[in-house]
Design a protein around this motif. Structure first.
Motif, PDB file in Angstrom:
ATOM      1  N   ALA A  51       0.778  -1.174  -0.044  1.00 41.46           N
ATOM      2  CA  ALA A  51      -0.109  -0.086  -0.214  1.00 41.46           C
ATOM      3  C   ALA A  51       0.958   1.284  -0.017  1.00 41.46           C
ATOM      4  CB  ALA A  51      -1.092  -0.038   1.277  1.00 41.46           C
ATOM      5  N   ASP A  52       1.750   1.464  -1.039  1.00 42.28           N
ATOM      6  CA  ASP A  52       2.706   2.487  -0.943  1.00 42.28           C
ATOM      7  C   ASP A  52       2.263   3.744  -1.312  1.00 42.28           C
ATOM      8  OD1 ASP A  52       3.643   1.850  -4.635  1.00 42.28           O
ATOM      9  OD2 ASP A  52       1.749   1.375  -3.474  1.00 42.28           O
ATOM     10  N   HIS A  53       0.745   4.020  -1.532  1.00 44.96           N
ATOM     11  CA  HIS A  53       0.344   5.494  -1.435  1.00 44.96           C
ATOM     12  C   HIS A  53      -0.396   5.416  -0.305  1.00 44.96           C
ATOM     13  CE1 HIS A  53       1.481   7.125  -5.512  1.00 44.96           C
ATOM     14  NE2 HIS A  53       1.703   5.915  -5.783  1.00 44.96           N
ATOM     15  N   ASP A  54      -0.257   4.714   0.782  1.00 44.32           N
ATOM     16  CA  ASP A  54      -1.145   5.106   2.132  1.00 44.32           C
ATOM     17  C   ASP A  54      -0.655   6.331   2.869  1.00 44.32           C
ATOM     18  OD1 ASP A  54      -3.121   2.896   3.810  1.00 44.32           O
ATOM     19  OD2 ASP A  54      -2.297   4.821   4.759  1.00 44.32           O
ATOM     20  N   THR A  55      -1.097   7.305   3.507  1.00 46.13           N
ATOM     21  CA  THR A  55      -0.863   8.410   4.031  1.00 46.13           C
ATOM     22  C   THR A  55      -0.106   7.951   5.496  1.00 46.13           C
ATOM     23  OG1 THR A  55      -3.142   8.542   5.149  1.00 46.13           O
ATOM     24  CG2 THR A  55      -2.628   9.909   3.203  1.00 46.13           C
ATOM     25  N   TYR A  88     -10.369   7.170  -7.784  1.00 46.06           N
ATOM     26  CA  TYR A  88     -10.906   6.403  -6.663  1.00 46.06           C
ATOM     27  C   TYR A  88     -10.642   7.274  -5.319  1.00 46.06           C
ATOM     28  CZ  TYR A  88     -11.578   2.083  -3.806  1.00 46.06           C
ATOM     29  OH  TYR A  88     -11.842   1.093  -3.057  1.00 46.06           O
ATOM     30  N   GLY A  89     -11.905   7.702  -4.893  1.00 43.57           N
ATOM     31  CA  GLY A  89     -11.754   8.715  -3.644  1.00 43.57           C
ATOM     32  C   GLY A  89     -11.565   9.960  -4.174  1.00 43.57           C
ATOM     33  N   GLU A  90     -10.963  11.006  -3.435  1.00 48.85           N
ATOM     34  CA  GLU A  90     -10.452  12.491  -3.642  1.00 48.85           C
ATOM     35  C   GLU A  90      -9.502  12.397  -4.675  1.00 48.85           C
ATOM     36  OE1 GLU A  90     -13.546  13.077  -1.571  1.00 48.85           O
ATOM     37  OE2 GLU A  90     -12.385  14.770  -2.458  1.00 48.85           O
ATOM     38  N   ALA A  91      -9.789  13.224  -5.524  1.00 48.40           N
ATOM     39  CA  ALA A  91      -8.750  13.639  -6.463  1.00 48.40           C
ATOM     40  C   ALA A  91      -7.281  14.049  -5.835  1.00 48.40           C
ATOM     41  CB  ALA A  91      -8.874  14.717  -7.432  1.00 48.40           C
ATOM     42  N   LYS A  92      -6.158  13.137  -6.316  1.00 47.53           N
ATOM     43  CA  LYS A  92      -4.961  13.452  -5.555  1.00 47.53           C
ATOM     44  C   LYS A  92      -3.764  13.491  -6.522  1.00 47.53           C
ATOM     45  CE  LYS A  92      -2.199  11.404  -1.945  1.00 47.53           C
ATOM     46  NZ  LYS A  92      -1.941  10.158  -1.179  1.00 47.53           N
ATOM     47  N   ALA A  93      -3.207  14.573  -6.764  1.00 48.25           N
ATOM     48  CA  ALA A  93      -2.147  14.648  -7.779  1.00 48.25           C
ATOM     49  C   ALA A  93      -1.278  13.415  -7.898  1.00 48.25           C
ATOM     50  CB  ALA A  93      -1.264  15.830  -7.286  1.00 48.25           C
ATOM     51  N   MET A  94      -0.691  13.091  -8.879  1.00 47.42           N
ATOM     52  CA  MET A  94       0.143  12.060  -9.584  1.00 47.42           C
ATOM     53  C   MET A  94      -0.384  10.542  -9.007  1.00 47.42           C
ATOM     54  SD  MET A  94       2.158  14.007 -10.752  1.00 47.42           S
ATOM     55  CE  MET A  94       3.470  12.809 -11.334  1.00 47.42           C
ATOM     56  N   THR A  95      -1.662  10.621  -8.690  1.00 42.24           N
ATOM     57  CA  THR A  95      -2.299   9.212  -8.239  1.00 42.24           C
ATOM     58  C   THR A  95      -3.666   9.082  -8.908  1.00 42.24           C
ATOM     59  OG1 THR A  95      -3.773   9.814  -6.680  1.00 42.24           O
ATOM     60  CG2 THR A  95      -1.400   9.662  -5.758  1.00 42.24           C
ATOM     61  N   GLY A 114      -6.469   8.528  -7.187  1.00 38.26           N
ATOM     62  CA  GLY A 114      -7.251   8.925  -6.173  1.00 38.26           C
ATOM     63  C   GLY A 114      -6.723   8.495  -4.650  1.00 38.26           C
ATOM     64  N   SER A 115      -7.392   9.288  -3.833  1.00 39.86           N
ATOM     65  CA  SER A 115      -7.021   9.185  -2.348  1.00 39.86           C
ATOM     66  C   SER A 115      -7.075   7.593  -1.537  1.00 39.86           C
ATOM     67  CB  SER A 115      -7.853   9.823  -1.565  1.00 39.86           C
ATOM     68  OG  SER A 115      -9.032   9.722  -1.549  1.00 39.86           O
TER      69      SER A 115
END
Ligand SMILES: [Zn+2]
Length: 402
Positions: free
Chosen positions: A137-141, A297-304, A306-307
């Motif tokens: 889950a390398d994009h997890d906050t 998928y989720g909120e828009a988030k740059a370079m991804t 979605g959140s």
């Protein structure tokens, strides 16, 4: 008369040669001239009334897949998923094939279920989705989550579930082409993307490529807040037909659907996004290809994407039976109306748009896309040049020696 005839004969010979040159510059035998689709405008609405795709059952499949645990290549969960497919589909009459590949230190297994048509040596239509879930889950906050495997409810299970539900619909219909349901593996592991689909495409013979009418990919199609966007690269004819199918189903904003109501804003093909996804490997082999995907998928988030994407948030509560049903009905309507066959190839390389992705170049690596653009342009040029030479020769032949 003879002379004229001979002149006429000569002109006909050169014109035929010209035609052959133009048609085969790309080396494939897919449709080159647009085909009228749907054949009869009322066909779409008539077929809408017959749709049987069940979104609730597809959503149960999503929950079941996630309950298996991480569907990593070579894992018990991955094997359990395939065993279930075989146990259900083989008794129904599907021809099941598993193909193992060893790549990047992984043992991946591609799974195909072929529903044969009534025609011998028939063309084939490929519907595909990856069934693996991501290993990190390398994009997890939350940094401590970043080495954990992603649950993969939307990214992995959703497309696989829609294919599984379609597998129950297909035997109720008749086709003049085979349908291949292709669950590909290892789409989403570490920094290696689309590995299973790439291995599948690399093993296609030229006959396989010629007989493949289209490659339709389903990826991240379960988001409860669904927006299907215009994914590049992709085949323009297939895209325009998706908009028509969506319009008939009430999935295109401000367009009157077959039920007379104005549509919801779900099929948003005015928004283009570059994604190098599994369909890319069929696309660069001149198989008309399309990626049905919701890239936010989720909120828009740059370079991804979605959140929720590639995080521990990718869980079944973020996926809805309604969204799965929208996508399933759209594909079922396409199958019932032969929307995915007799597809004209893109008139000219449109991949430039793919090399300027909004936010995924970094995600999936964009080097390989550029490589393939150049070759098709050169082939087209050669075709036109050859055509010009033929025309000139025809004129010389007609006018006689200077
Ligand atoms: Zn992914």
């Amino acid at each position: 008369m003879h002379h004229r005839q001979s002149r006429r004969g000569a002109v006909l010979r050169w014109t035929a040669l010209l035609l052959v040159a133009t048609v085969f510059t790309g080396g494939t035998v897919h449709a080159t001239q647009p085909v009228v689709w749907p054949a009869n405008p009322s066909t779409l609405c008539d077929a809408v009334d017959d749709l049987v795709f069940n979104g609730t059952r597809a959503n149960e499949s999503v929950q079941w897949q996630v309950s298996l645990g991480p569907r990593l290549p070579g894992s018990d969960a991955s094997e359990a998923f395939r065993a279930h497919l075989t146990s259900v589909l083989e008794p129904m009459g599907y021809e099941v094939t598993e193909t193992v590949h060893h790549r990047h230190g992984m043992n991946l297994t591609n799974f195909e279920a072929r529903w044969p048509s009534t025609t011998v040596n028939a063309p084939q239509l490929v519907l595909s989705a990856h069934y693996d879930s991501r290993n990190i889950a390398d994009h997890d906050t939350n940094a401590s989550n970043r080495t954990l495997p992603v649950p993969g409810a939307n990214d992995g299970a959703s497309g696989a579930a829609v294919l599984f539900e379609l597998a129950h619909v297909i035997p109720q219909l008749t086709f003049e082409y085979d349908i291949v349901l292709f669950w590909n593996d290892a789409e989403d592991q570490n920094d290696n993307f689309t590995v299973g689909a790439e291995a599948w495409a690399e093993n296609l013979t030229s006959e396989d490529i010629d007989r493949t009418e289209a490659f339709i990919l389903l990826d991240m199609v379960g988001d409860a807040d669904l927006q299907l966007r215009n994914i590049n690269p992709g085949n323009d004819t297939l895209k325009s037909r998706v908009v028509e199918l969506g319009g008939a189903l009430g999935l295109v904003a401000d367009r009157q659907a077959c039920d007379g109501e104005l549509g919801e804003d779900i099929v948003q093909y005015e928004v283009e996004v570059g994604v190098l996804d599994d369909h890319y490997h069929a696309h660069v082999r001149n198989i008309p290809s399309l990626d049905l995907m919701d890239p936010q998928y989720g909120e828009a988030k740059a370079m991804t994407f979605g959140s929720y994407w590639h995080t521990m948030e990718d869980t079944p509560d973020k996926v809805s039976a309604t969204s799965l049903e929208h996508v399933g009905r759209l594909v079922e309507l396409g199958l019932r109306t032969d929307a995915f066959v007799s597809v004209a190839e893109n008139p000219s390389p449109t991949d430039e748009r793919a090399t300027a992705p909004e936010h995924d170049g970094e995600v999936d690596g964009d080097r390989s896309a550029e490589e393939h653009d150049d070759t098709s342009g050169i082939a087209l040029l050669a075709g036109v040049a050859l055509g010009a030479v033929c025309a000139l020769l025809a004129v010389v032949e007609w006018k006689g020696k200077p």
